[in-house]
Design a protein around this motif. Structure first.
Motif, mmCIF file in Angstrom:
data_model
loop_
_atom_site.group_PDB
_atom_site.id
_atom_site.type_symbol
_atom_site.label_atom_id
_atom_site.label_comp_id
_atom_site.label_asym_id
_atom_site.label_seq_id
_atom_site.Cartn_x
_atom_site.Cartn_y
_atom_site.Cartn_z
ATOM 1 N N THR A 130 12.924 0.638 8.049
ATOM 2 C CA THR A 130 11.976 -0.177 8.811
ATOM 3 C C THR A 130 11.716 0.473 10.162
ATOM 4 O O THR A 130 10.565 0.609 10.602
ATOM 5 N N LEU A 131 12.797 0.890 10.824
ATOM 6 C CA LEU A 131 12.654 1.538 12.126
ATOM 7 C C LEU A 131 11.868 2.848 12.023
ATOM 8 O O LEU A 131 11.001 3.132 12.853
ATOM 9 N N VAL B 174 9.400 11.914 8.996
ATOM 10 C CA VAL B 174 9.988 10.600 9.197
ATOM 11 C C VAL B 174 9.224 9.520 8.443
ATOM 12 O O VAL B 174 9.816 8.616 7.863
ATOM 13 N N HIS B 175 7.903 9.635 8.428
ATOM 14 C CA HIS B 175 7.093 8.608 7.776
ATOM 15 C C HIS B 175 6.881 8.890 6.285
ATOM 16 O O HIS B 175 6.959 7.987 5.458
ATOM 17 N N SER C 74 0.830 -1.210 0.000
ATOM 18 C CA SER C 74 0.000 0.000 0.000
ATOM 19 C C SER C 74 0.862 1.257 0.000
ATOM 20 O O SER C 74 0.505 2.272 -0.607
ATOM 21 N N GLY C 75 2.039 1.182 0.680
ATOM 22 C CA GLY C 75 2.958 2.316 0.645
ATOM 23 C C GLY C 75 3.479 2.586 -0.752
ATOM 24 O O GLY C 75 3.653 3.739 -1.154
ATOM 25 N N MET C 76 3.709 1.516 -1.516
ATOM 26 C CA MET C 76 4.142 1.677 -2.905
ATOM 27 C C MET C 76 3.029 2.239 -3.777
ATOM 28 O O MET C 76 3.286 2.910 -4.781
ATOM 29 N N GLY D 67 8.241 2.898 13.483
ATOM 30 C CA GLY D 67 8.210 3.718 14.691
ATOM 31 C C GLY D 67 7.280 4.916 14.551
ATOM 32 O O GLY D 67 6.456 5.185 15.434
ATOM 33 N N SER D 68 7.383 5.647 13.443
ATOM 34 C CA SER D 68 6.520 6.813 13.236
ATOM 35 C C SER D 68 5.074 6.393 13.023
ATOM 36 O O SER D 68 4.145 7.094 13.434
ATOM 37 N N GLY D 69 4.870 5.231 12.381
ATOM 38 C CA GLY D 69 3.507 4.728 12.194
ATOM 39 C C GLY D 69 2.851 4.381 13.513
ATOM 40 O O GLY D 69 1.672 4.680 13.736
#
Length: 492
Positions: A264-265, A450-451, A34-36, A269-271
């Motif tokens: 990944t972090l 960040v996200h 979904s991010g893509m 993390g931000s999510g």
């Protein structure tokens, strides 16, 4: 004996990395795909033919006053009153029921325009899309968000105007401020559904608490999985060549994992921070805009005569604790299309394009836009105006007030209270566009930079390519991990 006991107490990073990595695999794949999709979805977003409403000029020198028009139709109370141009003629737009379309009355002779609000919406839909009104196939008045017109669009009520054609283009029009809320076609709708399914886990929308709990757990476990993977890499780096000889899949899992570990972090993390803060914000008592009725008797004929001789392209009656006032705007383009109005899109300064004039029988001293917004913000916050420490006109999206909030121009009002609460007020409607405090600002900054990598907004193509590549890398590392786990299980 003591050594054996200590060995049992020692944390087995490898075992937990494999087990918990398996738990997070599906979530990582859904979020990665979904991010893509998001950059693709943004590029396939239908583009408007125009970004602002057409220029207009109101000629009110021989017009009936609003009091006369309201009396003509026995309207003693109303909730919104605007003076707008329809087909180059001055018209009073009156809302008596917030859940029903506005009614339109000609300023020249008091006659009502049949289905005036729908016609006005169709006219603007044609203007913003560049398609003729003859191609419109349907028009629906919406007072609630739905599966197509989501809460992220913020503006209500709106008209949903659909056009003929294979793309089934839909324009959502806010007639109160003559602006386009969003454009949606078949392609954009399909990609949006894929994104919400994979990124927001829309398949659990009917169970919001379960949705929140499951997503939070999976995100937390994914965060641990990334940390444990990095720990294993550091601990085993000295003998990795000998240990992984003849195991190409494990080598690639290790290499790709290291390459994407930072993203990944940051993504996870931000999510997780965004999810927790969103839940916290939902628990706060919502602030609903005032829907108090305005009495027609509160308007003054003398005040209107002063207004009628002022140049204006549109006029709004605005209410505040100080009383009712006319907000006149002259030759000022309407808000940029919300979905496209990023930080680089600025609005003309309202201070130089608008004037506030008294509307009530008790004529008050004309105030400025900032003073109006302060009184409106004070009413929303339940705090005295003496607590206000700063206010400023905001004419562009950026910083903590991002384009997600949709409304421009607004006034930022800051109070001296815990968390330094900021209220963003749209003076023309009195709507509360956003309510933020220090923790909201930190979360907003984290999510944006960040996200979503807003720090690369100046190079959007590069940003989108990198985001998609790293999202793909996270998918690959998750699938490789599952494959290795399955192979190890079959060997046992």
């Amino acid at each position: 004996m003591a050594t054996v006991f200590l060995n049992k107490l020692r944390f087995n990073w490898s075992a937990w990395h494999r087990r918990l990595g398996l738990v997070t695999c599906l979530g990582v794949v859904l979020w990665g795909i979904s991010g893509m999709c998001h950059p693709i979805m943004s590029r396939l977003q239908p583009k408007p033919a125009e970004f602002s409403a057409p220029a207009a000029h109101l000629d009110l020198t021989s017009a009936m006053s609003p009091q006369q028009v309201l009396a003509c139709h026995q309207i003693t109370q109303f909730r919104r009153l605007n003076v707008v141009a329809v087909d180059s003629k001055a018209v009073y737009r009156v809302v008596t029921d917030s859940n029903a379309p506005a009614r339109y009355y000609a300023a020249a002779d008091c006659k009502e325009l049949a289905a005036g609000d729908e016609y006005y919406a169709r006219e603007f839909a044609s203007h913003f899309t560049g398609r003729p009104m003859s191609e419109i196939t349907s028009a629906h008045f919406l007072t609630q968000f739905d599966d197509e017109y989501l809460f992220v669009n913020r503006l209500l009520p709106v008209w949903r105007i659909e056009f003929a054609g294979p793309d089934h283009l839909r324009a959502y029009i806010d007639t109160d401020q003559a602006r386009l809320a969003t454009l949606i076609d078949g392609r954009r709708m399909a990609l949006g559904q894929i994104f919400r399914f994979g990124h927001n886990w829309a398949f659990l929308d009917g169970l919001p608490r379960l949705q929140l709990a499951v997503m939070a757990v999976v995100l937390g476990v994914a965060l641990f999985s990334a940390v444990s993977g990095l720990t294993l890499y550091v601990r085993r780096r000295r003998h990795s060549r000998e240990r992984l000889a003849g195991q190409p899949l494990r080598r690639w899992h290790r290499r790709v994992g290291l390459l994407v570990s930072l993203t990944t972090l940051t993504f996870v993390g931000s999510g997780l921070f965004h999810l927790v803060m969103s839940y916290s914000q939902q628990q706060e008592k919502p602030i609903h805009p005032s829907d108090a009725a305005i009495s027609a008797a509160s308007l003054d004929e003398r005040a209107w005569q002063h207004v009628a001789h002022h140049p204006a392209s549109r006029i709004d009656l605005v209410a505040s604790p100080a009383g009712v006032q006319w907000l006149l705007r002259h030759d000022m383009p309407q808000s940029k299309v919300a979905m496209l109005a990023h930080a680089e899109h600025a609005m003309p300064a309202m201070q130089s394009a608008a004037v506030l004039l008294p509307a009530g029988k008790e004529l008050v001293t004309p105030t400025d836009i900032l003073a109006l917004a302060k009184s409106q913000a004070s009413a929303y916050a339940g705090l005295p105006e003496a607590k206000i420490v700063d206010s400023e006109l905001v004419t562009r999206f950026g910083g903590e007030y991002g384009f997600i909030f949709k409304r421009l121009p607004v006034v930022k009002v800051v109070f001296d209270a815990p968390g330094h609460p900021r209220y963003y007020i749209e003076p023309a409607t009195g709507a509360l566009a956003a309510r933020l405090n220090d923790s909201d600002a930190v979360e907003g900054w984290t999510f944006a930079y960040v996200h979503k990598w807003a720090w690369l907004d100046a190079h959007k193509d590069l940003r989108d390519i990198l985001v998609m590549l790293f999202a793909l890398g996270n998918i690959v590392i998750a699938l490789l991990g599952v494959w290795l786990f399955a192979r190890m299980d079959t060997r046992h």
